[in-house]
Design an enzyme around this catalytic site. Structure first.
Site, PDB file in Angstrom:
ATOM      1  CG  ASP A  22      -6.470   5.654  -1.382  1.00  0.00           C
ATOM      2  OD1 ASP A  22      -7.160   4.842  -2.024  1.00  0.00           O
ATOM      3  OD2 ASP A  22      -6.001   6.702  -1.864  1.00  0.00           O
ATOM      4  CG  ASP A  66      -7.016   2.993  -6.406  1.00  0.00           C
ATOM      5  OD1 ASP A  66      -6.792   4.200  -6.583  1.00  0.00           O
ATOM      6  OD2 ASP A  66      -6.479   2.096  -7.090  1.00  0.00           O
ATOM      7  CD  GLU A 106      -9.533   6.710  -8.838  1.00  0.00           C
ATOM      8  OE1 GLU A 106      -8.817   7.486  -9.478  1.00  0.00           O
ATOM      9  OE2 GLU A 106      -9.140   5.576  -8.471  1.00  0.00           O
ATOM     10  CG  HIS A 133      -3.032  10.974  -5.854  1.00  0.00           C
ATOM     11  ND1 HIS A 133      -4.382  10.954  -5.532  1.00  0.00           N
ATOM     12  CD2 HIS A 133      -2.743   9.752  -6.319  1.00  0.00           C
ATOM     13  CE1 HIS A 133      -4.864   9.757  -5.780  1.00  0.00           C
ATOM     14  NE2 HIS A 133      -3.896   9.005  -6.273  1.00  0.00           N
ATOM     15  CG  ASP A 134      -4.279   9.871  -9.777  1.00  0.00           C
ATOM     16  OD1 ASP A 134      -3.122   9.537  -9.470  1.00  0.00           O
ATOM     17  OD2 ASP A 134      -5.293   9.222  -9.451  1.00  0.00           O
TER      18      ASP A 134
HETATM   19  C1  GLC Z   1      -6.075   5.366  -8.982  1.00  0.00           C
HETATM   20  C2  GLC Z   1      -5.103   6.171  -8.164  1.00  0.00           C
HETATM   21  C3  GLC Z   1      -3.811   6.279  -8.920  1.00  0.00           C
HETATM   22  C4  GLC Z   1      -3.278   4.895  -9.139  1.00  0.00           C
HETATM   23  C5  GLC Z   1      -4.318   3.989  -9.822  1.00  0.00           C
HETATM   24  C6  GLC Z   1      -3.925   2.551  -9.711  1.00  0.00           C
HETATM   25  O1  GLC Z   1      -6.410   6.009 -10.155  1.00  0.00           O
HETATM   26  O2  GLC Z   1      -5.641   7.401  -7.829  1.00  0.00           O
HETATM   27  O3  GLC Z   1      -2.877   7.085  -8.269  1.00  0.00           O
HETATM   28  O4  GLC Z   1      -2.128   4.946  -9.941  1.00  0.00           O
HETATM   29  O5  GLC Z   1      -5.574   4.105  -9.221  1.00  0.00           O
HETATM   30  O6  GLC Z   1      -4.040   2.104  -8.401  1.00  0.00           O
END
Ligand code: GLC
Ligand code: CA
Length: 546
Positions: free
Chosen positions: A96, A196, A246, A320-321
Protein backbone atom coordinates in the site's frame (compact mmCIF):
# COMPACT_ATOMS: atom_id res chain seq x y z
CA UNK A 1 -10.06 -7.65 -21.46
CA UNK A 2 -8.10 -7.12 -18.32
CA UNK A 3 -5.06 -9.08 -17.22
CA UNK A 4 -6.50 -9.46 -13.73
CA UNK A 5 -10.05 -10.47 -14.63
CA UNK A 6 -9.68 -13.95 -13.12
CA UNK A 7 -7.95 -12.76 -9.97
CA UNK A 8 -9.36 -12.14 -6.50
CA UNK A 9 -7.55 -9.90 -4.03
CA UNK A 10 -7.68 -10.30 -0.25
CA UNK A 11 -7.04 -7.23 1.87
CA UNK A 12 -5.18 -7.57 5.15
CA UNK A 13 -5.33 -4.86 7.78
CA UNK A 14 -2.01 -5.82 9.28
CA UNK A 15 -2.64 -4.39 12.74
CA UNK A 16 -5.74 -6.56 13.19
CA UNK A 17 -5.01 -9.77 11.33
CA UNK A 18 -2.82 -11.99 13.49
CA UNK A 19 -0.40 -11.28 16.33
CA UNK A 20 2.61 -13.58 16.52
CA UNK A 21 4.46 -12.24 19.58
CA UNK A 22 1.80 -11.44 22.15
CA UNK A 23 2.08 -7.63 22.09
CA UNK A 24 -1.57 -7.33 21.02
CA UNK A 25 -0.76 -5.96 17.56
CA UNK A 26 -1.02 -7.91 14.33
CA UNK A 27 2.27 -8.38 12.47
CA UNK A 28 3.98 -9.76 9.38
CA UNK A 29 4.86 -13.12 10.93
CA UNK A 30 1.19 -13.50 11.83
CA UNK A 31 0.31 -13.18 8.16
CA UNK A 32 2.96 -15.71 7.10
CA UNK A 33 1.57 -18.20 9.60
CA UNK A 34 -1.92 -17.79 8.07
CA UNK A 35 -0.96 -18.33 4.44
CA UNK A 36 -2.38 -21.86 4.43
CA UNK A 37 -5.86 -20.54 5.18
CA UNK A 38 -5.63 -17.84 2.50
CA UNK A 39 -4.32 -20.28 -0.07
CA UNK A 40 -7.24 -22.66 0.55
CA UNK A 41 -9.63 -19.77 0.13
CA UNK A 42 -8.13 -19.45 -3.34
CA UNK A 43 -7.15 -15.78 -3.44
CA UNK A 44 -4.44 -14.64 -5.85
CA UNK A 45 -3.10 -11.50 -4.19
CA UNK A 46 -2.79 -10.16 -0.68
CA UNK A 47 -2.96 -6.41 -0.29
CA UNK A 48 -1.27 -5.44 2.97
CA UNK A 49 -2.12 -2.09 4.54
CA UNK A 50 1.01 -0.01 5.36
CA UNK A 51 3.48 -1.51 7.84
CA UNK A 52 6.31 0.95 7.12
CA UNK A 53 7.90 3.09 9.84
CA UNK A 54 5.24 5.39 11.17
CA UNK A 55 4.07 7.17 14.31
CA UNK A 56 0.80 5.33 13.61
CA UNK A 57 -1.45 8.36 14.10
CA UNK A 58 -3.49 7.06 11.18
CA UNK A 59 -2.46 3.43 11.69
CA UNK A 60 0.37 3.53 9.19
CA UNK A 61 -1.11 5.82 6.54
CA UNK A 62 1.31 8.36 7.98
CA UNK A 63 4.67 7.04 6.79
CA UNK A 64 7.96 8.31 8.17
CA UNK A 65 10.23 5.91 6.26
CA UNK A 66 9.09 4.13 3.10
CA UNK A 67 12.07 1.76 3.03
CA UNK A 68 11.77 0.17 6.43
CA UNK A 69 9.38 -1.95 8.41
CA UNK A 70 8.01 -0.51 11.61
CA UNK A 71 9.39 -2.66 14.45
CA UNK A 72 5.85 -3.05 15.77
CA UNK A 73 5.03 -5.08 12.64
CA UNK A 74 8.29 -7.00 12.27
CA UNK A 75 11.55 -6.83 10.36
CA UNK A 76 12.73 -6.67 6.77
CA UNK A 77 13.52 -10.37 6.87
CA UNK A 78 9.96 -11.10 8.04
CA UNK A 79 8.69 -9.26 4.97
CA UNK A 80 11.10 -11.11 2.67
CA UNK A 81 9.99 -14.39 4.18
CA UNK A 82 6.33 -13.53 3.67
CA UNK A 83 6.92 -12.63 0.02
CA UNK A 84 8.78 -15.86 -0.72
CA UNK A 85 6.41 -18.13 1.25
CA UNK A 86 3.42 -16.56 -0.50
CA UNK A 87 5.07 -17.01 -3.86
CA UNK A 88 5.39 -20.75 -3.23
CA UNK A 89 1.60 -20.82 -2.91
CA UNK A 90 1.14 -18.70 -6.03
CA UNK A 91 0.02 -15.72 -4.02
CA UNK A 92 1.35 -12.30 -4.97
CA UNK A 93 1.94 -9.64 -2.33
CA UNK A 94 0.67 -6.10 -2.92
CA UNK A 95 1.90 -3.13 -0.89
CA UNK A 96 0.00 0.00 0.00
CA UNK A 97 1.76 3.12 -1.24
CA UNK A 98 0.78 6.31 0.53
CA UNK A 99 2.18 8.89 -1.86
CA UNK A 100 -0.19 11.83 -1.47
CA UNK A 101 1.36 12.72 1.88
CA UNK A 102 4.04 11.70 4.36
CA UNK A 103 4.01 11.73 8.12
CA UNK A 104 5.22 15.01 9.59
CA UNK A 105 7.83 12.80 11.30
CA UNK A 106 9.38 11.97 7.93
CA UNK A 107 12.96 13.21 7.52
CA UNK A 108 11.90 15.37 4.54
CA UNK A 109 9.28 17.17 6.56
CA UNK A 110 11.60 17.70 9.52
CA UNK A 111 14.13 19.33 7.19
CA UNK A 112 11.35 21.42 5.70
CA UNK A 113 10.33 22.62 9.15
CA UNK A 114 13.95 23.51 9.82
CA UNK A 115 13.64 25.92 6.89
CA UNK A 116 15.67 23.98 4.28
CA UNK A 117 14.34 25.37 0.99
CA UNK A 118 14.94 22.13 -0.90
CA UNK A 119 12.66 20.16 1.40
CA UNK A 120 10.09 22.90 1.86
CA UNK A 121 9.55 22.43 -1.85
CA UNK A 122 8.68 18.76 -1.20
CA UNK A 123 5.49 19.94 0.49
CA UNK A 124 2.82 22.57 -0.03
CA UNK A 125 3.71 25.60 2.06
CA UNK A 126 1.88 28.91 1.64
CA UNK A 127 2.05 32.30 3.33
CA UNK A 128 -0.90 33.46 5.42
CA UNK A 129 -3.60 35.41 3.61
CA UNK A 130 -5.03 38.27 5.71
CA UNK A 131 -3.29 36.72 8.72
CA UNK A 132 -5.22 33.54 8.25
CA UNK A 133 -5.32 30.19 6.36
CA UNK A 134 -4.39 30.47 2.64
CA UNK A 135 -7.77 28.91 1.66
CA UNK A 136 -10.92 27.74 3.42
CA UNK A 137 -10.36 24.06 2.51
CA UNK A 138 -11.52 21.45 5.00
CA UNK A 139 -9.52 18.38 6.01
CA UNK A 140 -11.12 14.98 5.33
CA UNK A 141 -10.73 14.24 9.03
CA UNK A 142 -12.42 17.49 10.11
CA UNK A 143 -11.14 21.06 10.73
CA UNK A 144 -8.97 23.23 8.47
CA UNK A 145 -6.72 21.58 5.87
CA UNK A 146 -3.93 24.02 6.81
CA UNK A 147 -1.58 24.07 9.77
CA UNK A 148 0.42 27.12 10.77
CA UNK A 149 4.15 26.89 11.44
CA UNK A 150 5.13 29.99 13.47
CA UNK A 151 8.89 29.66 12.90
CA UNK A 152 8.36 29.81 9.12
CA UNK A 153 5.32 32.09 9.19
CA UNK A 154 3.77 29.69 6.71
CA UNK A 155 1.00 27.14 6.58
CA UNK A 156 1.35 23.62 5.19
CA UNK A 157 -1.46 21.71 3.49
CA UNK A 158 -2.82 18.48 4.98
CA UNK A 159 -5.90 17.04 3.31
CA UNK A 160 -5.99 14.42 6.09
CA UNK A 161 -4.66 14.58 9.68
CA UNK A 162 -2.33 17.45 10.72
CA UNK A 163 0.38 14.78 10.99
CA UNK A 164 -0.04 13.91 7.27
CA UNK A 165 1.52 16.67 5.16
CA UNK A 166 0.63 16.69 1.45
CA UNK A 167 3.53 16.24 -0.95
CA UNK A 168 4.19 18.65 -3.81
CA UNK A 169 3.99 16.44 -6.91
CA UNK A 170 4.80 19.38 -9.17
CA UNK A 171 8.34 19.03 -7.87
CA UNK A 172 10.16 16.49 -10.10
CA UNK A 173 12.35 15.46 -7.15
CA UNK A 174 9.28 14.25 -5.28
CA UNK A 175 8.24 12.21 -8.28
CA UNK A 176 11.72 10.67 -8.49
CA UNK A 177 11.60 9.73 -4.80
CA UNK A 178 8.31 7.90 -5.32
CA UNK A 179 9.62 5.92 -8.30
CA UNK A 180 12.70 4.96 -6.30
CA UNK A 181 10.48 3.53 -3.56
CA UNK A 182 8.54 1.44 -6.08
CA UNK A 183 11.71 0.08 -7.66
CA UNK A 184 13.06 -0.84 -4.25
CA UNK A 185 10.01 -2.90 -3.28
CA UNK A 186 9.57 -4.42 -6.70
CA UNK A 187 13.16 -5.59 -6.35
CA UNK A 188 12.12 -7.45 -3.20
CA UNK A 189 9.56 -9.44 -5.17
CA UNK A 190 6.41 -7.43 -4.53
CA UNK A 191 3.84 -8.20 -7.25
CA UNK A 192 1.46 -5.28 -6.97
CA UNK A 193 0.67 -1.91 -5.48
CA UNK A 194 -2.38 -0.14 -4.13
CA UNK A 195 -2.03 3.62 -4.34
CA UNK A 196 -3.66 5.51 -1.50
CA UNK A 197 -5.89 8.48 -2.53
CA UNK A 198 -3.80 8.77 -5.66
CA UNK A 199 -6.29 10.96 -7.52
CA UNK A 200 -5.57 13.78 -5.06
CA UNK A 201 -1.85 14.14 -5.83
CA UNK A 202 -2.06 16.96 -8.38
CA UNK A 203 -3.08 20.29 -6.91
CA UNK A 204 -3.75 23.36 -9.07
CA UNK A 205 -0.99 25.91 -9.31
CA UNK A 206 -3.10 28.64 -7.80
CA UNK A 207 -4.99 27.58 -4.68
CA UNK A 208 -8.29 29.37 -4.15
CA UNK A 209 -11.18 29.47 -1.71
CA UNK A 210 -14.10 27.14 -2.30
CA UNK A 211 -17.40 28.91 -1.73
CA UNK A 212 -19.43 25.87 -2.83
CA UNK A 213 -17.75 22.99 -1.03
CA UNK A 214 -14.80 21.87 1.06
CA UNK A 215 -12.17 22.41 -1.62
CA UNK A 216 -12.17 18.91 -3.11
CA UNK A 217 -13.35 20.05 -6.54
CA UNK A 218 -10.01 21.81 -7.04
CA UNK A 219 -7.71 18.89 -6.27
CA UNK A 220 -9.80 15.74 -7.02
CA UNK A 221 -8.63 14.22 -10.34
CA UNK A 222 -6.42 17.32 -10.44
CA UNK A 223 -4.89 19.04 -13.48
CA UNK A 224 -1.81 16.82 -14.01
CA UNK A 225 -2.90 13.61 -12.29
CA UNK A 226 -2.96 11.38 -15.39
CA UNK A 227 0.46 12.57 -16.49
CA UNK A 228 1.91 11.93 -13.02
CA UNK A 229 0.43 8.44 -12.72
CA UNK A 230 1.74 7.47 -16.18
CA UNK A 231 5.19 8.72 -15.28
CA UNK A 232 5.12 6.96 -11.89
CA UNK A 233 4.09 3.58 -13.25
CA UNK A 234 6.11 3.52 -16.45
CA UNK A 235 9.39 5.07 -15.29
CA UNK A 236 9.53 2.85 -12.24
CA UNK A 237 9.12 -0.32 -14.29
CA UNK A 238 6.08 -1.66 -12.45
CA UNK A 239 3.93 -1.86 -15.59
CA UNK A 240 3.65 -5.64 -15.32
CA UNK A 241 2.40 -5.52 -11.71
CA UNK A 242 -1.20 -5.42 -10.58
CA UNK A 243 -1.95 -1.81 -9.63
CA UNK A 244 -5.05 -0.26 -8.15
CA UNK A 245 -5.71 3.35 -7.34
CA UNK A 246 -7.94 4.54 -4.54
CA UNK A 247 -9.99 7.28 -6.18
CA UNK A 248 -11.69 9.65 -3.83
CA UNK A 249 -14.90 11.38 -5.11
CA UNK A 250 -13.89 10.59 -8.68
CA UNK A 251 -15.79 10.40 -11.99
CA UNK A 252 -16.36 7.56 -14.45
CA UNK A 253 -14.56 9.41 -17.24
CA UNK A 254 -11.47 9.77 -15.12
CA UNK A 255 -11.61 6.14 -13.99
CA UNK A 256 -11.77 5.02 -17.60
CA UNK A 257 -8.56 6.94 -18.23
CA UNK A 258 -6.91 5.62 -15.09
CA UNK A 259 -7.69 1.99 -15.95
CA UNK A 260 -8.01 1.59 -19.73
CA UNK A 261 -4.93 -0.50 -20.69
CA UNK A 262 -4.22 1.78 -23.67
CA UNK A 263 -3.53 4.67 -21.30
CA UNK A 264 -0.79 2.75 -19.44
CA UNK A 265 -1.84 4.07 -16.04
CA UNK A 266 -3.30 1.53 -13.56
CA UNK A 267 -4.86 -1.94 -13.77
CA UNK A 268 -8.05 -0.82 -12.00
CA UNK A 269 -9.69 1.72 -9.74
CA UNK A 270 -11.60 1.83 -6.47
CA UNK A 271 -14.48 4.27 -6.47
CA UNK A 272 -16.82 4.93 -3.58
CA UNK A 273 -20.10 6.30 -4.88
CA UNK A 274 -21.93 3.03 -4.10
CA UNK A 275 -20.84 3.33 -0.49
CA UNK A 276 -22.44 6.73 0.01
CA UNK A 277 -26.04 5.63 -0.57
CA UNK A 278 -26.71 5.72 3.16
CA UNK A 279 -25.21 9.21 3.67
CA UNK A 280 -28.01 11.67 4.31
CA UNK A 281 -27.51 14.63 1.91
CA UNK A 282 -24.07 13.24 1.15
CA UNK A 283 -22.99 13.61 4.78
CA UNK A 284 -21.32 10.52 6.22
CA UNK A 285 -22.13 11.69 9.74
CA UNK A 286 -25.91 11.83 9.20
CA UNK A 287 -27.57 8.43 9.41
CA UNK A 288 -29.93 7.10 6.79
CA UNK A 289 -31.02 3.64 5.59
CA UNK A 290 -29.28 2.60 2.35
CA UNK A 291 -31.15 3.76 -0.75
CA UNK A 292 -31.16 0.52 -2.78
CA UNK A 293 -32.61 2.19 -5.85
CA UNK A 294 -29.67 4.58 -5.88
CA UNK A 295 -27.21 1.77 -5.22
CA UNK A 296 -28.51 -0.08 -8.27
CA UNK A 297 -28.32 2.94 -10.52
CA UNK A 298 -24.72 3.61 -9.43
CA UNK A 299 -23.75 0.01 -10.18
CA UNK A 300 -25.51 0.25 -13.53
CA UNK A 301 -23.59 3.36 -14.53
CA UNK A 302 -20.21 2.19 -13.27
CA UNK A 303 -20.55 -1.25 -14.80
CA UNK A 304 -21.87 -0.24 -18.20
CA UNK A 305 -19.92 2.97 -18.75
CA UNK A 306 -16.63 1.49 -17.60
CA UNK A 307 -17.30 -1.37 -20.03
CA UNK A 308 -17.98 1.07 -22.88
CA UNK A 309 -14.72 2.90 -22.20
CA UNK A 310 -12.77 -0.31 -21.60
CA UNK A 311 -12.04 0.67 -18.01
CA UNK A 312 -11.84 -1.81 -15.13
CA UNK A 313 -13.46 -1.66 -11.68
CA UNK A 314 -12.14 -3.04 -8.43
CA UNK A 315 -15.28 -4.62 -6.90
CA UNK A 316 -15.77 -4.35 -3.15
CA UNK A 317 -18.11 -3.70 -0.24
CA UNK A 318 -15.65 -3.64 2.62
CA UNK A 319 -12.26 -2.23 3.50
CA UNK A 320 -10.53 -0.76 6.53
CA UNK A 321 -12.35 2.57 6.05
CA UNK A 322 -15.86 1.14 5.81
CA UNK A 323 -18.35 -0.39 8.22
CA UNK A 324 -19.03 -4.10 7.71
CA UNK A 325 -21.29 -4.70 4.70
CA UNK A 326 -23.42 -7.36 6.36
CA UNK A 327 -24.37 -4.90 9.11
CA UNK A 328 -24.92 -2.09 6.64
CA UNK A 329 -26.68 -3.58 3.61
CA UNK A 330 -27.72 -6.96 5.02
CA UNK A 331 -29.15 -8.21 8.29
CA UNK A 332 -26.41 -9.20 10.72
CA UNK A 333 -28.80 -11.04 13.05
CA UNK A 334 -31.63 -13.17 11.67
CA UNK A 335 -30.27 -13.37 8.10
CA UNK A 336 -26.56 -12.91 8.70
CA UNK A 337 -25.52 -16.01 6.82
CA UNK A 338 -27.85 -15.51 3.90
CA UNK A 339 -27.39 -11.79 3.49
CA UNK A 340 -23.58 -12.06 3.67
CA UNK A 341 -23.69 -14.59 0.84
CA UNK A 342 -26.13 -12.46 -1.13
CA UNK A 343 -23.85 -9.44 -0.89
CA UNK A 344 -20.86 -11.51 -1.96
CA UNK A 345 -22.74 -12.83 -4.98
CA UNK A 346 -23.87 -9.38 -6.05
CA UNK A 347 -20.26 -8.19 -6.26
CA UNK A 348 -18.33 -11.27 -7.34
CA UNK A 349 -20.34 -11.98 -10.47
CA UNK A 350 -19.88 -8.43 -11.82
CA UNK A 351 -17.36 -7.26 -14.39
CA UNK A 352 -14.18 -6.30 -12.52
CA UNK A 353 -11.73 -7.71 -9.99
CA UNK A 354 -13.25 -8.58 -6.60
CA UNK A 355 -11.61 -7.61 -3.30
CA UNK A 356 -12.34 -9.35 0.00
CA UNK A 357 -11.55 -7.56 3.24
CA UNK A 358 -10.36 -9.79 6.08
CA UNK A 359 -13.27 -11.21 8.05
CA UNK A 360 -15.82 -10.44 5.34
CA UNK A 361 -15.52 -14.06 4.23
CA UNK A 362 -16.75 -15.27 7.63
CA UNK A 363 -19.48 -12.65 7.87
CA UNK A 364 -17.89 -10.41 10.50
CA UNK A 365 -20.21 -7.67 11.74
CA UNK A 366 -19.83 -4.10 12.98
CA UNK A 367 -18.09 -3.60 16.32
CA UNK A 368 -21.07 -2.36 18.38
CA UNK A 369 -18.84 -0.28 20.65
CA UNK A 370 -20.75 1.50 23.40
CA UNK A 371 -18.18 3.89 24.82
CA UNK A 372 -15.92 6.46 23.19
CA UNK A 373 -12.99 4.92 25.09
CA UNK A 374 -13.34 1.81 22.93
CA UNK A 375 -12.59 3.74 19.71
CA UNK A 376 -9.08 4.09 18.30
CA UNK A 377 -9.50 5.74 14.88
CA UNK A 378 -8.31 9.34 14.55
CA UNK A 379 -11.22 10.25 12.24
CA UNK A 380 -13.78 8.82 14.68
CA UNK A 381 -12.24 10.63 17.64
CA UNK A 382 -12.16 13.93 15.72
CA UNK A 383 -15.74 13.60 14.56
CA UNK A 384 -17.01 12.60 18.00
CA UNK A 385 -15.92 16.06 19.15
CA UNK A 386 -17.20 17.82 16.04
CA UNK A 387 -20.63 16.12 16.27
CA UNK A 388 -21.04 17.27 19.87
CA UNK A 389 -19.81 20.79 19.03
CA UNK A 390 -22.54 20.82 16.39
CA UNK A 391 -25.21 20.06 18.94
CA UNK A 392 -25.51 16.28 18.98
CA UNK A 393 -25.87 14.62 22.37
CA UNK A 394 -23.30 12.10 23.56
CA UNK A 395 -25.76 9.27 22.87
CA UNK A 396 -26.47 10.53 19.36
CA UNK A 397 -22.77 10.90 18.61
CA UNK A 398 -22.08 7.36 19.84
CA UNK A 399 -24.95 6.00 17.80
CA UNK A 400 -23.52 7.63 14.68
CA UNK A 401 -20.04 6.25 15.37
CA UNK A 402 -21.45 2.78 15.99
CA UNK A 403 -22.67 2.79 12.39
CA UNK A 404 -20.09 4.96 10.64
CA UNK A 405 -16.75 4.58 12.42
CA UNK A 406 -13.88 3.06 10.49
CA UNK A 407 -13.17 0.97 13.59
CA UNK A 408 -16.16 -1.19 12.61
CA UNK A 409 -13.94 -2.71 9.95
CA UNK A 410 -10.80 -2.67 12.10
CA UNK A 411 -11.65 -4.98 14.97
CA UNK A 412 -9.40 -8.02 15.03
CA UNK A 413 -9.78 -11.09 12.86
CA UNK A 414 -11.81 -13.78 14.63
CA UNK A 415 -9.87 -17.04 14.32
CA UNK A 416 -11.51 -19.29 16.91
CA UNK A 417 -13.66 -19.30 20.04
CA UNK A 418 -10.76 -19.20 22.50
CA UNK A 419 -9.00 -16.31 24.25
CA UNK A 420 -9.18 -13.06 22.22
CA UNK A 421 -10.63 -15.08 19.37
CA UNK A 422 -7.17 -16.52 18.75
CA UNK A 423 -5.86 -13.16 17.54
CA UNK A 424 -3.33 -12.63 20.34
CA UNK A 425 -2.03 -14.13 23.57
CA UNK A 426 -1.68 -10.60 24.97
CA UNK A 427 -4.04 -7.64 25.23
CA UNK A 428 -5.45 -6.68 21.82
CA UNK A 429 -4.98 -3.04 20.74
CA UNK A 430 -8.73 -2.77 20.10
CA UNK A 431 -11.62 -4.70 21.67
CA UNK A 432 -12.47 -8.09 20.19
CA UNK A 433 -15.97 -8.32 18.75
CA UNK A 434 -18.24 -9.98 21.33
CA UNK A 435 -19.77 -12.38 18.82
CA UNK A 436 -16.50 -14.30 18.29
CA UNK A 437 -17.80 -17.50 19.91
CA UNK A 438 -20.16 -17.91 16.96
CA UNK A 439 -18.40 -16.08 14.20
CA UNK A 440 -14.85 -17.29 13.62
CA UNK A 441 -12.65 -18.96 11.03
CA UNK A 442 -12.52 -22.34 12.78
CA UNK A 443 -16.32 -22.65 12.83
CA UNK A 444 -16.53 -21.53 9.22
CA UNK A 445 -14.05 -24.12 8.03
CA UNK A 446 -15.90 -26.95 9.75
CA UNK A 447 -19.27 -26.10 8.22
CA UNK A 448 -19.45 -26.91 4.51
CA UNK A 449 -22.34 -24.50 4.13
CA UNK A 450 -20.55 -21.57 5.71
CA UNK A 451 -20.11 -18.10 4.27
CA UNK A 452 -16.42 -18.90 3.94
CA UNK A 453 -17.01 -21.94 1.74
CA UNK A 454 -19.40 -19.85 -0.31
CA UNK A 455 -16.65 -17.27 -0.95
CA UNK A 456 -14.30 -20.08 -1.90
CA UNK A 457 -16.83 -21.21 -4.47
CA UNK A 458 -17.29 -17.70 -5.89
CA UNK A 459 -13.53 -17.31 -6.28
CA UNK A 460 -13.32 -20.67 -8.07
CA UNK A 461 -16.27 -19.86 -10.36
CA UNK A 462 -14.48 -16.75 -11.65
CA UNK A 463 -11.53 -18.92 -12.63
CA UNK A 464 -13.69 -21.57 -14.23
CA UNK A 465 -16.15 -19.46 -16.25
CA UNK A 466 -14.90 -17.08 -18.90
CA UNK A 467 -18.29 -15.39 -18.83
CA UNK A 468 -17.65 -14.18 -15.27
CA UNK A 469 -14.15 -12.89 -15.90
CA UNK A 470 -14.53 -11.59 -19.42
CA UNK A 471 -18.20 -11.47 -20.37
CA UNK A 472 -20.19 -8.35 -21.09
CA UNK A 473 -22.50 -7.00 -18.43
CA UNK A 474 -26.00 -5.52 -18.63
CA UNK A 475 -27.97 -4.48 -15.57
CA UNK A 476 -31.62 -5.61 -15.59
CA UNK A 477 -34.06 -2.80 -15.01
CA UNK A 478 -37.40 -4.65 -15.14
CA UNK A 479 -37.13 -5.99 -11.56
CA UNK A 480 -38.51 -4.81 -8.19
CA UNK A 481 -36.88 -1.94 -6.34
CA UNK A 482 -35.03 -4.18 -3.85
CA UNK A 483 -33.83 -6.67 -6.40
CA UNK A 484 -30.49 -6.17 -8.09
CA UNK A 485 -30.17 -8.34 -11.17
CA UNK A 486 -27.87 -8.42 -14.18
CA UNK A 487 -26.96 -10.44 -17.20
CA UNK A 488 -23.55 -11.46 -18.42
CA UNK A 489 -22.82 -12.73 -21.90
CA UNK A 490 -19.99 -13.97 -24.06
CA UNK A 491 -20.33 -15.68 -27.44
CA UNK A 492 -23.08 -18.30 -27.02
CA UNK A 493 -22.94 -18.26 -23.21
CA UNK A 494 -25.36 -16.41 -20.97
CA UNK A 495 -25.63 -15.87 -17.23
CA UNK A 496 -28.27 -14.18 -15.08
CA UNK A 497 -27.68 -13.05 -11.50
CA UNK A 498 -30.52 -12.22 -9.08
CA UNK A 499 -29.97 -10.74 -5.62
CA UNK A 500 -32.64 -9.64 -3.18
CA UNK A 501 -31.57 -6.79 -0.90
CA UNK A 502 -34.62 -7.00 1.33
CA UNK A 503 -35.76 -9.13 4.26
CA UNK A 504 -39.04 -9.76 2.47
CA UNK A 505 -40.11 -11.98 -0.39
CA UNK A 506 -39.99 -9.94 -3.59
CA UNK A 507 -42.39 -10.72 -6.42
CA UNK A 508 -41.10 -10.19 -9.95
CA UNK A 509 -43.29 -8.09 -12.28
CA UNK A 510 -42.83 -10.65 -15.02
CA UNK A 511 -41.92 -14.29 -14.32
CA UNK A 512 -38.60 -15.35 -15.82
CA UNK A 513 -38.30 -18.58 -17.76
CA UNK A 514 -35.13 -20.40 -16.68
CA UNK A 515 -35.63 -23.59 -18.64
CA UNK A 516 -32.35 -24.60 -20.20
CA UNK A 517 -30.36 -22.78 -17.52
CA UNK A 518 -28.21 -24.41 -14.87
CA UNK A 519 -28.05 -23.01 -11.31
CA UNK A 520 -24.33 -22.54 -10.62
CA UNK A 521 -24.51 -21.03 -7.14
CA UNK A 522 -27.20 -19.94 -4.70
CA UNK A 523 -27.56 -19.14 -1.01
CA UNK A 524 -30.85 -21.03 -0.55
CA UNK A 525 -31.95 -24.57 -1.30
CA UNK A 526 -34.40 -23.42 -3.93
CA UNK A 527 -34.12 -23.93 -7.68
CA UNK A 528 -36.60 -22.68 -10.25
CA UNK A 529 -37.76 -23.39 -13.78
CA UNK A 530 -39.93 -20.32 -13.78
CA UNK A 531 -38.79 -17.64 -11.36
CA UNK A 532 -41.72 -15.65 -9.96
CA UNK A 533 -40.34 -14.35 -6.66
CA UNK A 534 -37.20 -14.17 -4.58
CA UNK A 535 -36.95 -15.18 -0.95
CA UNK A 536 -35.54 -12.70 1.60
CA UNK A 537 -31.88 -11.92 0.73
CA UNK A 538 -31.87 -14.69 -1.85
CA UNK A 539 -29.08 -14.88 -4.43
CA UNK A 540 -29.24 -17.01 -7.58
CA UNK A 541 -26.83 -17.39 -10.48
CA UNK A 542 -28.07 -19.14 -13.62
CA UNK A 543 -25.93 -20.13 -16.59
CA UNK A 544 -26.49 -21.60 -20.01
CA UNK A 545 -24.43 -22.35 -23.08
CA UNK A 546 -26.89 -23.04 -25.84
C1 GLC B 1 -7.07 6.40 2.46
C2 GLC B 1 -6.91 5.25 3.41
C3 GLC B 1 -7.29 5.71 4.79
C4 GLC B 1 -6.37 6.83 5.18
C5 GLC B 1 -6.37 7.96 4.13
C6 GLC B 1 -5.21 8.88 4.34
O1 GLC B 1 -8.38 6.80 2.34
O2 GLC B 1 -7.64 4.16 2.98
O3 GLC B 1 -7.26 4.68 5.72
O4 GLC B 1 -6.76 7.36 6.42
O5 GLC B 1 -6.25 7.45 2.83
O6 GLC B 1 -4.02 8.25 4.01
CA1 CA C 1 2.69 -8.36 17.31
Amino acid sequence: MNRFSKSTVYQIYVKSFKDSNGDGIGDIKGITSSLGYLSKLGVDYLWLTPFFCSPLNDNGYDISDYYNVDPVFGTMSDVEELISEAEKLNIGIMFDMVFNHTSTSHEWFKRALAGEKEYMDYYIFRSPVNNSEPTNWVSKFGGSAWEYVPTLNKYYLHLFDVSQADLNWDNPKVREEMKKILRFWKGKGVKGFRFDVVNLISKPEKLENDFEGDGRRFYTDGPRVHEYIKELVNDSGIGDCITVGEMSSTSIDNCIKYSNPDEHELSMTFSFHHLKVDYKDGNKWELMKPDIQKLKSIFAQWQEKMQEGNGWNALFWCNHDQPRAVSRFGDDKKYRDRSAKMLATAIHMLRGTPYIFQGEEIGMTNAYFTDIAMYRDVESLNYYKILMENGKSKEEALKILSERSRDNGRTVMLWNDRKNAGFTEGTPWIDVNKNYKDINVENSLEDNNSICHYYKKLIALRKKYRIISDGRVKIKIDVPENVFAYERSIDSEKMIVFTNFSDKTEKLQTPIDLNGYELIISNTDASYNILTELEPYEALVYYKNK
